[in-house]
Design an enzyme around this catalytic site. Sequence first.
Site, PDB file in Angstrom:
ATOM      1  N   HIS A 128       0.857  -1.195   0.085  1.00 64.69           N
ATOM      2  CA  HIS A 128       0.017  -0.109   0.237  1.00 64.69           C
ATOM      3  C   HIS A 128       0.945   1.388   0.113  1.00 64.69           C
ATOM      4  O   HIS A 128       2.134   1.199   0.215  1.00 64.69           O
ATOM      5  CB  HIS A 128      -0.828   0.070   1.347  1.00 64.69           C
ATOM      6  CG  HIS A 128      -2.142  -0.893   1.008  1.00 64.69           C
ATOM      7  ND1 HIS A 128      -2.976  -0.393   0.061  1.00 64.69           N
ATOM      8  CD2 HIS A 128      -2.506  -2.143   1.607  1.00 64.69           C
ATOM      9  CE1 HIS A 128      -4.049  -1.569   0.204  1.00 64.69           C
ATOM     10  NE2 HIS A 128      -3.676  -2.443   0.934  1.00 64.69           N
TER      11      HIS A 128
ATOM     12  N   ASP B  59       0.335   6.444  -3.980  1.00 67.71           N
ATOM     13  CA  ASP B  59      -1.032   6.175  -4.813  1.00 67.71           C
ATOM     14  C   ASP B  59      -1.275   7.480  -5.731  1.00 67.71           C
ATOM     15  O   ASP B  59      -1.904   6.927  -6.947  1.00 67.71           O
ATOM     16  CB  ASP B  59      -2.164   6.103  -3.793  1.00 67.71           C
ATOM     17  CG  ASP B  59      -2.133   4.769  -2.932  1.00 67.71           C
ATOM     18  OD1 ASP B  59      -1.295   4.140  -3.281  1.00 67.71           O
ATOM     19  OD2 ASP B  59      -2.862   4.646  -2.232  1.00 67.71           O
TER      20      ASP B  59
END
Length: 386
Positions: free
Chosen positions: A131, A160
């Site tokens: 992540h 991200d």
Amino acid sequence: MSQPLEGVRVLDLSMYLPGPFCTQILADFGAEVIKVEPMGGEWGRQIYPAFFYAVNRGKKSIVINLKTGQGKDIFVDLAKHADVIVEQFRPGVMERLGLDYGSLYPINPRLIYCSISGYGQSGPLKYTAGHDINYLSLAGVTSLTGSRNQPGMSGVQIADVAGGSLQAVNAILLALIAREKTGRGQYCDVAMLDGAISLVAYSLAEWSGQGKLPECNGGLLTGGYACYQIYATADNKFVSLGAVEAKFWQQFCERIGRPEYIPYQWDNSRQDEILADIQSIMAGKTRQEWVDYFANDDICFTPVLDLQEMTQHPQVKERNMVMVVENIPGSGKDMVLTGCPVKLSNTPAIAKPVFPKLGEHTDAILQEIGYSPQEIADLKKQGILA
């Protein structure tokens, strides 16, 4: 007035943040973005709907069970009519489904296929889960964030978005331009780790130039110098100073009554002393008092705002960078969404605060490519469509 991406059809298989934010940008500029969702819908719909609304405006939704042979065939039929596919699975997933770029290219040589993943389609970590926190940690960003005693977590998902979403937009637009020249699409391999590493260009330069690694909260632009610093104020709020240029630092020092600090802007041996003194000065007024005090000084000085304060700032309002959707959809709650940061003079973005219901466009899209209403109804009964 037409938009730059009108006529571009995008099949969006992605979920969470990186892929959907990428395709939302494409939708804002006129692309037809079709979310290809699994039965039950993507994660955002099920777990935390506000996340879904944050990155899925202006899209269409079709539900296909890609675990079935007929579902895969339907996706292939859609791919024949698509310009772009965006997917965000781990490497190997689309290949196992038989829906990877190598399988789809022969039926649509103009197809641009963008895969967003944590570590890319090659390398020892390509199959590894991750992540944002992991990509930033490996990229060296986390080591430069936080206090001198311990690295800190970023308040936003830098890898991200800046490393994944925005790099994917770049890749897709570049591939569309190349297709105009060659007539052929291509494969876009976007790794969020790669994108995060590209953001540490200045930090690498600092290491190379000084011969030592930048320290967490101790580098030129990470908290080690008084001229580029965050200071606490009397009301337990904060202000930021970005007086990198000598003229800004000189004016700041003169305004706080410390002209003697002007020659020592980049003297590392004096920074602890200067920092402590300026912090004590800044603690003598509230945040707003300092904002008012420096209102006519051009010294790169700003208040540190929370999200609610940001939405009310006149600069943010003037630039249409937030939009409020009331009672989103039927929840009784208002939703604050980001606007589009790219301002084009002739073909501007149009942010449509409209969000697709799950499978809302399944029938219309499939009828458009040749499926009859009866075929669609039968496929729904079989659990292949919804």
